[in-house]
Design a protein around this motif. Structure first.
Motif, PDB file in Angstrom:
ATOM      1  N   SER A  78     -12.357   7.170   6.014  1.00 28.46           N
ATOM      2  CA  SER A  78     -12.469   7.108   7.675  1.00 28.46           C
ATOM      3  C   SER A  78     -12.680   8.649   7.839  1.00 28.46           C
ATOM      4  N   GLY A  79     -12.443   9.597   7.224  1.00 27.49           N
ATOM      5  CA  GLY A  79     -12.712  10.920   7.953  1.00 27.49           C
ATOM      6  C   GLY A  79     -11.709  11.595   8.783  1.00 27.49           C
ATOM      7  N   ASP A  80     -10.760  10.645   9.244  1.00 34.08           N
ATOM      8  CA  ASP A  80      -9.906  11.119  10.137  1.00 34.08           C
ATOM      9  C   ASP A  80      -8.702  12.001   9.602  1.00 34.08           C
ATOM     10  N   ALA A  81      -8.477  13.026  10.305  1.00 38.45           N
ATOM     11  CA  ALA A  81      -7.713  14.076  10.026  1.00 38.45           C
ATOM     12  C   ALA A  81      -6.118  13.793   9.443  1.00 38.45           C
ATOM     13  N   ASN A  82      -5.852  12.640   9.800  1.00 38.39           N
ATOM     14  CA  ASN A  82      -4.389  12.126   9.596  1.00 38.39           C
ATOM     15  C   ASN A  82      -4.511  10.874   8.792  1.00 38.39           C
ATOM     16  N   ALA A  83      -5.489  10.571   8.021  1.00 37.42           N
ATOM     17  CA  ALA A  83      -5.974   9.496   7.268  1.00 37.42           C
ATOM     18  C   ALA A  83      -4.822   9.353   6.013  1.00 37.42           C
ATOM     19  N   ALA A  84      -4.489  10.581   5.559  1.00 37.64           N
ATOM     20  CA  ALA A  84      -3.658  10.327   4.169  1.00 37.64           C
ATOM     21  C   ALA A  84      -2.125   9.971   4.852  1.00 37.64           C
ATOM     22  N   ASP A  85      -1.781  10.560   5.963  1.00 41.82           N
ATOM     23  CA  ASP A  85      -0.652  10.019   6.458  1.00 41.82           C
ATOM     24  C   ASP A  85      -0.299   8.507   6.808  1.00 41.82           C
ATOM     25  N   TYR A  86      -1.300   8.048   7.527  1.00 39.18           N
ATOM     26  CA  TYR A  86      -1.531   6.633   7.843  1.00 39.18           C
ATOM     27  C   TYR A  86      -1.396   5.944   6.352  1.00 39.18           C
ATOM     28  N   ALA A  87      -2.237   6.414   5.122  1.00 40.84           N
ATOM     29  CA  ALA A  87      -2.294   5.561   4.104  1.00 40.84           C
ATOM     30  C   ALA A  87      -0.981   5.780   3.328  1.00 40.84           C
ATOM     31  N   VAL A  88      -0.344   6.645   3.369  1.00 41.01           N
ATOM     32  CA  VAL A  88       0.995   6.735   2.756  1.00 41.01           C
ATOM     33  C   VAL A  88       2.112   6.145   3.666  1.00 41.01           C
ATOM     34  N   ASP A  89       1.908   5.934   4.854  1.00 44.61           N
ATOM     35  CA  ASP A  89       3.071   5.041   5.689  1.00 44.61           C
ATOM     36  C   ASP A  89       2.675   3.683   5.423  1.00 44.61           C
ATOM     37  N   LEU A  90       1.415   3.333   5.188  1.00 43.75           N
ATOM     38  CA  LEU A  90       1.194   1.854   4.669  1.00 43.75           C
ATOM     39  C   LEU A  90       1.801   1.633   3.412  1.00 43.75           C
ATOM     40  N   LEU A  91       1.727   2.491   2.330  1.00 43.68           N
ATOM     41  CA  LEU A  91       2.023   2.354   1.189  1.00 43.68           C
ATOM     42  C   LEU A  91       3.804   2.318   1.202  1.00 43.68           C
ATOM     43  N   ARG A  92       4.231   2.963   1.864  1.00 44.77           N
ATOM     44  CA  ARG A  92       5.583   3.280   1.890  1.00 44.77           C
ATOM     45  C   ARG A  92       6.118   1.904   2.585  1.00 44.77           C
ATOM     46  N   ARG A  93       5.404   1.207   3.565  1.00 40.98           N
ATOM     47  CA  ARG A  93       5.782  -0.073   4.037  1.00 40.98           C
ATOM     48  C   ARG A  93       5.773  -1.064   3.056  1.00 40.98           C
ATOM     49  N   MET A  94       4.698  -1.000   2.257  1.00 43.65           N
ATOM     50  CA  MET A  94       4.803  -1.967   1.329  1.00 43.65           C
ATOM     51  C   MET A  94       5.892  -1.870   0.369  1.00 43.65           C
ATOM     52  N   GLU A  95       6.162  -0.611  -0.135  1.00 41.38           N
ATOM     53  CA  GLU A  95       7.489  -0.485  -1.043  1.00 41.38           C
ATOM     54  C   GLU A  95       8.750  -1.172  -0.476  1.00 41.38           C
ATOM     55  N   SER A  96       8.805  -0.832   0.773  1.00 39.75           N
ATOM     56  CA  SER A  96      10.032  -1.529   1.592  1.00 39.75           C
ATOM     57  C   SER A  96       9.995  -2.636   1.436  1.00 39.75           C
ATOM     58  N   LEU A  97       8.993  -3.486   1.922  1.00 35.84           N
ATOM     59  CA  LEU A  97       9.016  -4.890   2.043  1.00 35.84           C
ATOM     60  C   LEU A  97       9.212  -5.522   0.654  1.00 35.84           C
ATOM     61  N   ALA A  98       8.580  -4.903  -0.294  1.00 38.16           N
ATOM     62  CA  ALA A  98       8.680  -5.400  -1.802  1.00 38.16           C
ATOM     63  C   ALA A  98      10.103  -5.215  -2.031  1.00 38.16           C
ATOM     64  N   SER A  99      11.061  -4.501  -1.836  1.00 34.10           N
ATOM     65  CA  SER A  99      12.245  -4.225  -2.289  1.00 34.10           C
ATOM     66  C   SER A  99      13.300  -5.167  -1.445  1.00 34.10           C
TER      67      SER A  99
END
Length: 192
Positions: free
Chosen positions: A62-83
């Motif tokens: 995306s080129g957004d300055a906060n893109a990495a933060d959004y990506a990791v937030d999504l990854l962490r939510r996946m981990e949380s849901l999976a567990s």
């Protein structure tokens, strides 16, 4: 592939979909929703690995300055849901709680692609800590894989390349040496 999907460049759309996905998969939403609880604005968003991976990948490009933060937030939510003991899926503007079977958890559990996409978000972020953060995610993958907790997250050449690029693009002092160290590790592990 990314140039063919205009949604991946529309940060307003990405932010809206990400916030909606995080909202409807929050512990509060899952704990308070019943099988027929209507969700406003969900538009039938399917909660699965594919949806999460799409959004993580879209943020990476995306080129957004906060893109990495959004990506990791999504990854962490996946981990949380999976567990968690139950997995929710959103269909026809409702949350339906499915049994927390192993197959349900696998449908949302992050895999090597999920983590590598988040690492790529760091590699494109331009952040000075990008290399370090990307390497931390890769080490997390190794730990999950080696412990047997998640056998689908074994780092591959794309993962290593993403970490190397994150160091190379960070401009941080010592990043060239760190990138070289990761490259040597990838070569060594490829021979094992």
């Amino acid at each position: 592939r990314h140039a063919q999907n205009p949604a991946m460049a529309d940060t307003k759309f990405l932010r809206k979909r990400t916030e909606e996905l995080l909202r409807i998969t929050s512990p509060d939403a899952i704990n308070t929703a019943g099988p027929s609880t209507p969700l406003s604005k969900s538009k039938g968003m399917k909660v699965d690995r594919r949806t999460f991976n799409f959004l993580i990948d879209a943020w990476a490009f995306s080129g957004d300055a906060n893109a990495a933060d959004y990506a990791v937030d999504l990854l962490r939510r996946m981990e949380s849901l999976a567990s968690s003991h139950s997995i929710s899926t959103v269909t026809n503007s409702t949350i339906e709680t499915m049994p927390g079977s192993t197959s349900d958890r696998r449908n949302i559990q992050p895999d090597v692609r999920s983590y590598t996409k988040a690492i790529n978000a760091y590699s494109r972020s331009g952040r000075s800590d990008a290399g370090e953060q990307a390497e931390n995610l890769m080490r997390e993958m190794e730990n999950l894989y080696n412990s047997g907790e998640n056998p689908t997250v074994r780092p591959n050449s794309y993962t290593y390349t993403g970490v190397i690029e994150a160091y190379a693009n960070s401009g941080a002092p010592g990043s060239a040496l760190a990138a070289d160290r990761i490259c040597e590790e990838m070569i060594r592990k490829g021979k094992e």
